[in-house]
Design an enzyme around this catalytic site. Structure first.
Site, PDB file in Angstrom:
ATOM      1  N   SER A 180      18.938  -5.224 -12.281  1.00 29.06           N
ATOM      2  CA  SER A 180      17.515  -5.487 -12.525  1.00 29.06           C
ATOM      3  C   SER A 180      16.649  -4.285 -12.150  1.00 29.06           C
ATOM      4  CB  SER A 180      17.059  -6.694 -11.700  1.00 29.06           C
ATOM      5  OG  SER A 180      17.797  -7.834 -12.048  1.00 29.06           O
TER       6      SER A 180
HETATM    7  N1  SAH Z   1      21.144  -9.348  -9.349  1.00 32.01           N
HETATM    8  C1  SAH Z   1      21.815  -8.553 -10.333  1.00 32.01           C
HETATM    9  C2  SAH Z   1      21.385  -8.999 -11.720  1.00 32.01           C
HETATM   10  C3  SAH Z   1      22.436  -8.801 -12.692  1.00 32.01           C
HETATM   11  S1  SAH Z   1      22.037  -9.388 -14.303  1.00 32.01           S
HETATM   12  C4  SAH Z   1      21.524  -7.070 -10.181  1.00 32.01           C
HETATM   13  O1  SAH Z   1      20.371  -6.701  -9.924  1.00 32.01           O
HETATM   14  O2  SAH Z   1      22.436  -6.268 -10.349  1.00 32.01           O
HETATM   15  C5  SAH Z   1      22.381 -11.111 -14.161  1.00 32.01           C
HETATM   16  C6  SAH Z   1      23.780 -11.477 -13.765  1.00 32.01           C
HETATM   17  O3  SAH Z   1      23.878 -12.903 -13.821  1.00 32.01           O
HETATM   18  C7  SAH Z   1      24.861 -10.946 -14.700  1.00 32.01           C
HETATM   19  O4  SAH Z   1      25.801 -10.246 -13.944  1.00 32.01           O
HETATM   20  C8  SAH Z   1      25.463 -12.205 -15.326  1.00 32.01           C
HETATM   21  O5  SAH Z   1      26.845 -12.109 -15.601  1.00 32.01           O
HETATM   22  C9  SAH Z   1      25.188 -13.240 -14.255  1.00 32.01           C
HETATM   23  N2  SAH Z   1      25.174 -14.637 -14.712  1.00 32.01           N
HETATM   24  C10 SAH Z   1      24.678 -15.146 -15.869  1.00 32.01           C
HETATM   25  N3  SAH Z   1      24.874 -16.489 -15.925  1.00 32.01           N
HETATM   26  C11 SAH Z   1      25.503 -16.834 -14.759  1.00 32.01           C
HETATM   27  C12 SAH Z   1      25.987 -18.062 -14.227  1.00 32.01           C
HETATM   28  N4  SAH Z   1      25.889 -19.223 -14.884  1.00 32.01           N
HETATM   29  N5  SAH Z   1      26.593 -18.036 -13.022  1.00 32.01           N
HETATM   30  C13 SAH Z   1      26.726 -16.872 -12.318  1.00 32.01           C
HETATM   31  N6  SAH Z   1      26.304 -15.683 -12.788  1.00 32.01           N
HETATM   32  C14 SAH Z   1      25.692 -15.650 -13.976  1.00 32.01           C
END
Ligand code: SAH
Length: 223
Positions: free
Chosen positions: A70
């Site tokens: 993010s």
């Molecule tokens: N907090 C992270 C955001 C990554 S993007 C950062 O700043 O690096 C969002 C993440 O949510 C992705 O890695 C995606 O695979 C995960 N995601 C999406 N749906 C999900 C679910 N149902 N359960 C767990 N993770 C999920």
């Protein structure tokens, strides 16, 4: 966390972080604890080395499994809304790069439980050894965030870092009375940041904030 590189947090990185913190302050982030955490965590450790020189620009970057880390502003914004207190038990949905997870731990949460549905990203936590001693209070899970972690519930704070199609009822159940959930809820092209407060009598209050753009929160696990 990347295996393919030397982890070096030098003078230049620290300088770039300071500029990033000033940018976040200018954009309206006021919580000094959150700004301190951003100032202290080397974001470039969580990115591929190709992005090292631009790691402190206020932008998202690709990580494994077609996901993104993010924007720093988004991380700061969500964290500020979550009002982490020392001793909090926190659940994060969407581990991704582990950057946001580390910010939560740096703010003094007693436990940070984090769930990732992408196996490839979940496996990257094995490269987290640089921080593991410093943050032994982070627990990684491979699973579907819609289900939360009933075994470890209730949580003082729940953070969703992917675009939720709706507020998952199981997560609301796993929020402690007096607890807060921060969740970007899909409205088509963008997501509206929502903060849900669970009152002591179990009723809910919803507050709406700015619009953001996240990758989707998807059901089930991906191998
Ligand atoms: N907090 C992270 C955001 C990554 S993007 C950062 O700043 O690096 C969002 C993440 O949510 C992705 O890695 C995606 O695979 C995960 N995601 C999406 N749906 C999900 C679910 N149902 N359960 C767990 N993770 C999920």
């Amino acid at each position: 966390m990347r295996k393919d590189r030397e982890y070096n947090d030098g003078f230049t990185h620290k300088g770039m972080r300071k500029i990033l913190v000033d940018t976040l302050r200018d954009k309206g982030i006021t919580d000094e604890m959150v700004l301190d955490a951003i100032n202290s965590i080397p974001r470039h450790f969580f990115l591929e080395s190709a992005f090292e020189k631009i790691a402190y620009e206020n932008r998202a970057f690709p990580i494994s499994a077609d996901q993104t880390i993010s924007h720093p502003y988004t991380v700061a914004y969500q964290t500020q809304l979550l009002q982490i207190k020392k001793g909090d038990k926190v659940l994060e949905i969407g581990t991704g790069s582990i950057y946001q997870t580390t910010i939560l731990a740096a703010l003094g949460a007693q436990w940070v439980y984090t769930i990732e549905r992408q196996k490839k990203l979940f496996d990257e936590q094995k490269e987290y050894y640089h921080f593991r001693k410093q943050y032994p209070n982070i627990k990684f899970f491979y699973g579907d965030g819609f289900k939360g972690l009933p075994t470890y519930a209730p949580f003082d704070k729940i953070l969703i870092t992917a675009a939720a199609p709706f507020v998952p009822p199981l997560l609301v159940e796993q929020l402690k009375p007096g607890g807060l959930m921060v969740i970007p809820v899909d409205e088509g092209d963008a997501q509206r940041m929502m903060r849900i407060t669970k009152n002591l009598d179990g009723t809910l209050n919803e507050e709406l904030f700015e619009e953001f753009s996240f990758v989707p929160m998807l059901q089930g696990k991906n191998v």
